[in-house]
Each structure stands twice: as C-alpha cells, then as structure tokens.
Write an enzyme that holds these catalytic residues in place. Structure first.
Site, short mmCIF file in Angstrom:
data_model
loop_
_atom_site.label_atom_id
_atom_site.label_comp_id
_atom_site.label_asym_id
_atom_site.label_seq_id
_atom_site.Cartn_x
_atom_site.Cartn_y
_atom_site.Cartn_z
CG ASP A 67 0.15 -0.09 2.65
OD1 ASP A 67 1.12 0.18 2.71
OD2 ASP A 67 -1.31 -0.46 3.09
CG ASN A 136 -10.06 -1.06 10.63
OD1 ASN A 136 -9.28 -1.10 9.69
ND2 ASN A 136 -10.37 0.26 9.24
CG HIS A 138 -6.98 -1.96 7.40
ND1 HIS A 138 -6.66 -0.08 7.97
CD2 HIS A 138 -5.47 -2.10 7.74
CE1 HIS A 138 -6.10 0.22 8.37
NE2 HIS A 138 -4.68 -0.80 9.05
CD GLU A 143 -9.14 1.42 6.18
OE1 GLU A 143 -8.99 0.79 7.26
OE2 GLU A 143 -9.15 2.60 6.73
C1 GLP Z 1 -1.09 0.83 9.10
C2 GLP Z 1 -1.41 -0.28 6.99
C3 GLP Z 1 -1.49 -1.48 7.79
C4 GLP Z 1 -0.65 -2.07 8.49
C5 GLP Z 1 -1.83 -1.39 10.13
C6 GLP Z 1 -1.21 -1.44 11.39
O1 GLP Z 1 -2.67 1.19 8.14
N1 GLP Z 1 -1.36 0.54 6.22
O2 GLP Z 1 -0.27 -2.08 6.60
O3 GLP Z 1 -0.42 -3.35 8.80
O4 GLP Z 1 -2.05 -0.01 9.39
O5 GLP Z 1 -0.68 -0.83 11.64
P1 GLP Z 1 0.11 -0.91 13.49
O6 GLP Z 1 1.16 -2.16 12.89
O7 GLP Z 1 1.36 -0.18 13.29
O8 GLP Z 1 -0.66 -1.02 13.82
#
Ligand code: GLP
Length: 239
Positions: A67, A136, A138, A143
């Site tokens: 992403d 959430n 995702h 999403e």
């Molecule tokens: C982000 C990224 C994801 C990531 C997720 C969890 O928004 N787009 O690829 O895995 O959220 O992030 P974190 O590890 O900071 O909880």
C-alpha cells in the site's frame, strides 16, 4: 491457520525472522509484500542485525508494495516506499530493480493503477504476503467493507485509520486521506501469508479475525479461506 504465540515483541521478532529467513533461503527470488506500521519494526531490526552478523542472501527477493499514500512527492518522508527502503530494503540489499512500488505523486491515478497492475501480473502470484493487522481489521489499506474480490485500487482512508496513522508522523502533521492498496483478490492468491500482531490493543480485533464469521466487514477474515497462513501473535494480543 497456524498460530505462533510469542511471549513478547522481541520473541515475536525472532520467530518471525526465523520463518522469513528460512523462506527466503528456500526460494529463488520470491515475490514478497511487506507492511509498514509499528508492529513489524522489531522484525526489520532483527533482520538487519542478522544481515550485519553475516547472514547471506536475506535480500534475495522482489518487493511488491502492499500500500502507499496517494499524492506525496518523492521527497516526502511519509511515503511507505521510503519507510521500507530505510527499514529493510536498503539494509538487506534488495536490488533497486526488484522493488515494485506505487508512484505516490502520479498525475493520473487510474493510469498508475493500470501500470502497477500490469507489472504485478507479470510476476504474480505473491509468494509470501507479510502483513500487519489494522485496529479495524484492515490489511494493507483494505478497509472494512472491501470486497473479497477487490483488486489494486485507490481508496479513501477511514477517519479511524487516518487517526492511527497520524501517530506515525505526529498529530500535527496531516495524514493523507487517500491511498493505493493491493486488493484482497491479490492477497488471497498469495501462496503463503504471515501476519504480525502485537499489543494488547489488537486483542479485540484479533479475536474477531480468529473466531469469525468470515465477512467483508472484517477484511482480515479472508485468511480463513486460504492456505498456508501463519499468524505470529504476541501473547497479550491473544489474551
Ligand atoms: C497501517 C498499514 C497496514 C498496517 C496496519 C497496522 O495503516 N496500512 O499495512 O499493517 O495499519 O499498523 P500498526 O502495526 O502500526 O498497528
């Protein structure tokens, strides 16, 4: 789904690094996605340490962007391509030509999606999807409500995701509202998937992912429907 439970984040990084290293050594230039976020940072640190200690070949893979925020210039340090370049791609020595990334500032997003998709299609499927889990549910930026057959596209980030992402940059800095993401269709086709989950705050969503039901309301529940999934979870995220 195979669940690997680790007592803490350091142990999680070790176990995930063992898995990652064995995978890279067994394959010939596999195609990998890698997540940003805070969860994978200990894994990337562990891989850098192993590289410095002389382990050979950890960078022998092709990186496929999972992403990316849309609309940021190349110099912007919020670009995920830049984040991963610093954390893992440069330190492990992944050749520049083996990095398939989104052009965040592409003038024509539809043309950029077409370019990216054509490039990806020539290399597909993903050999190992390394993923994190959003609060959430995702994965990447798919999403809640994302179709299980969705493909690479531009999405609107939910206010909740914008807020959690703001913690990466400091609350004063504006978080982009749109992002490119691989779709659940591409992620479902991955031959192998490893998901990293740490922190007590993830325990609620992890429970929903593990217990089901399989639903587009919780995008990560697609993991129930595919093979070769390993979830690396810190104990407090499983409690
Ligand atoms: C982000 C990224 C994801 C990531 C997720 C969890 O928004 N787009 O690829 O895995 O959220 O992030 P974190 O590890 O900071 O909880």
């Amino acid at each position: 789904m195979n669940i690997v439970k680790a007592p803490n984040a350091g142990a999680l990084a070790q176990l995930a690094a063992d898995f990652f290293q064995a995978f890279i050594q067994a394959e010939n230039n596999p195609l990998l996605t890698l997540p940003t976020g805070l969860t994978p940072l200990p894994l990337y640190r562990e891989l850098r340490t192993r590289c410095e200690a002389g382990y050979q070949g950890l960078g022998r893979f092709t990186y496929l962007a999972l992403d990316e925020y849309q609309g940021l210039p190349p110099s912007d340090n919020r670009r995920f391509a830049r984040w991963l370049k610093q954390e893992i791609l440069d330190p492990l020595g992944v050749p520049t030509q083996n990095r398939i990334i989104f052009k965040s500032d592409a003038a024509d997003p539809e043309a950029e999606i077409k370019r990216f998709t054509e490039y990806y299609t020539g290399k597909a499927p993903i050999d190992l999807a390394v993923l994190g889990l959003g609060l959430n549910g995702h994965v990447g930026f798919n999403e809640p409500g994302s179709a299980f057959d969705s493909t690479t596209r531009l999405v609107d980030l939910t206010p909740e995701t914008q807020e959690t992402n703001a913690t990466y940059w400091g609350y004063r800095q504006r978080t982009p509202t749109k992002a490119y993401t691989l779709g659940l269709s591409e992620l479902r086709q991955a031959k192998n998937t490893m998901v990293l989950i740490s922190g007590k705050e993830k325990s609620g969503i992890l429970r929903r992912v593990l217990d089901g039901p399989v639903s587009e309301d919780v995008p990560a529940t697609y993991l129930h429907d595919i093979d070769n999934v390993t979830i690396f979870a810190e104990a407090e995220a499983l409690s």
